[in-house]
Design a protein around this motif. Sequence first.
Motif, mmCIF file in Angstrom:
data_model
loop_
_atom_site.group_PDB
_atom_site.id
_atom_site.type_symbol
_atom_site.label_atom_id
_atom_site.label_comp_id
_atom_site.label_asym_id
_atom_site.label_seq_id
_atom_site.Cartn_x
_atom_site.Cartn_y
_atom_site.Cartn_z
ATOM 1 N N ILE A 203 -17.314 -2.949 -34.018
ATOM 2 C CA ILE A 203 -16.509 -2.110 -33.129
ATOM 3 C C ILE A 203 -16.388 -0.699 -33.688
ATOM 4 C CG2 ILE A 203 -14.145 -1.704 -32.334
ATOM 5 C CD1 ILE A 203 -13.922 -4.697 -31.797
ATOM 6 N N PHE A 204 -16.110 -0.589 -34.989
ATOM 7 C CA PHE A 204 -15.961 0.735 -35.591
ATOM 8 C C PHE A 204 -17.306 1.474 -35.636
ATOM 9 C CE2 PHE A 204 -11.807 -0.670 -36.923
ATOM 10 C CZ PHE A 204 -11.086 0.512 -37.008
ATOM 11 N N SER A 206 -19.791 1.042 -33.485
ATOM 12 C CA SER A 206 -20.078 1.426 -32.098
ATOM 13 C C SER A 206 -19.205 2.595 -31.669
ATOM 14 C CB SER A 206 -19.848 0.230 -31.166
ATOM 15 O OG SER A 206 -20.671 -0.861 -31.524
ATOM 16 N N ALA A 207 -17.930 2.586 -32.081
ATOM 17 C CA ALA A 207 -17.032 3.684 -31.730
ATOM 18 C C ALA A 207 -17.521 4.997 -32.332
ATOM 19 C CB ALA A 207 -15.613 3.382 -32.205
ATOM 20 N N MET A 219 -12.684 8.358 -33.333
ATOM 21 C CA MET A 219 -13.251 7.028 -33.537
ATOM 22 C C MET A 219 -12.143 5.982 -33.616
ATOM 23 S SD MET A 219 -15.512 5.580 -36.724
ATOM 24 C CE MET A 219 -14.064 5.654 -37.806
ATOM 25 N N ALA A 223 -11.594 2.732 -31.407
ATOM 26 C CA ALA A 223 -11.758 1.444 -32.074
ATOM 27 C C ALA A 223 -10.452 0.655 -32.123
ATOM 28 C CB ALA A 223 -12.300 1.656 -33.484
ATOM 29 N N CYS A 227 -10.058 -3.249 -30.907
ATOM 30 C CA CYS A 227 -9.720 -4.363 -31.792
ATOM 31 C C CYS A 227 -8.633 -5.231 -31.166
ATOM 32 C CB CYS A 227 -9.271 -3.840 -33.151
ATOM 33 S SG CYS A 227 -10.573 -3.034 -34.118
#
Length: 265
Positions: A203-204, A206-207, A219, A223, A227
């Motif tokens: 997730i981080f 991709s962000a 970001m 993110a 989450c």
Amino acid sequence: MPLKEHLLEFRNRLMIAAAAIIIGAVVGWMIYDGVYDQLTLPFKEYEKTARADGDDAIVSLNFANATSAFSTQLGISIFTGVILSSPIWVWQIWAFILPGLTKREKRISLGVFATAMPLFLTGCFFAYLTLPKALIILFGFTPDDGNSSNIQQASDYFSFVTRFILAFGLAWLLPVFLVGLVAIGVLSGRTLLKSWRVAILLIFISAAIITPTPDPFTMFLLAGPLCVLYFAAVGIALVIDRRRVQSGQEPDWSHLSDDEASPLT
């Protein structure tokens, strides 16, 4: 249906979706002044904040050439049309796929459609609310020496704003697709729960990739909610797993450890 009828239906639904976007763009053209004011409001808020903090750097929007104002209005109108017509063109995509689904898959896909639109629009609205903070950070790097200026090309600014909003809106669809995959049996709630560390890392990453700004603050703004939505999807997935076991669709092996062999039935 024969292949020819499938292609004709695809053409018809594509034309309906395109017509909806065009009509939405016409409406966007008519309300352009209001949309322009809203999209530039974060920019104006930054100007007020900078002046209140004693920042003398010049920050302004600039239309570089004779066609820039027209192309900007056209682009914003199309962007508005895509947002306004999103329920229609998403419905056309779903309706084209619908005849090939089973009764259970139709119920699942309808739930996905009903959840996806509110989440997408909520993500877009959240991006709009966080946009002034991102601008304060980015424009804050302009040297305050009395000679520096940060004159933004209008086309670049609105491209940044629209990509920023769409990135947030699309990212907020993550839990919908996860729950959908669990509902059709591709994933399980236990798998999602065990993979939460990898999921947070992805997730981080991709962000950091999809946000159009290089600062870590933006970001984290993307993110962080993702989450929370991920763990909400895990909770729903575990409920689906429990109901599937209770209905007898699959045996309950949750009491077994990961390294213990499960009995075959």
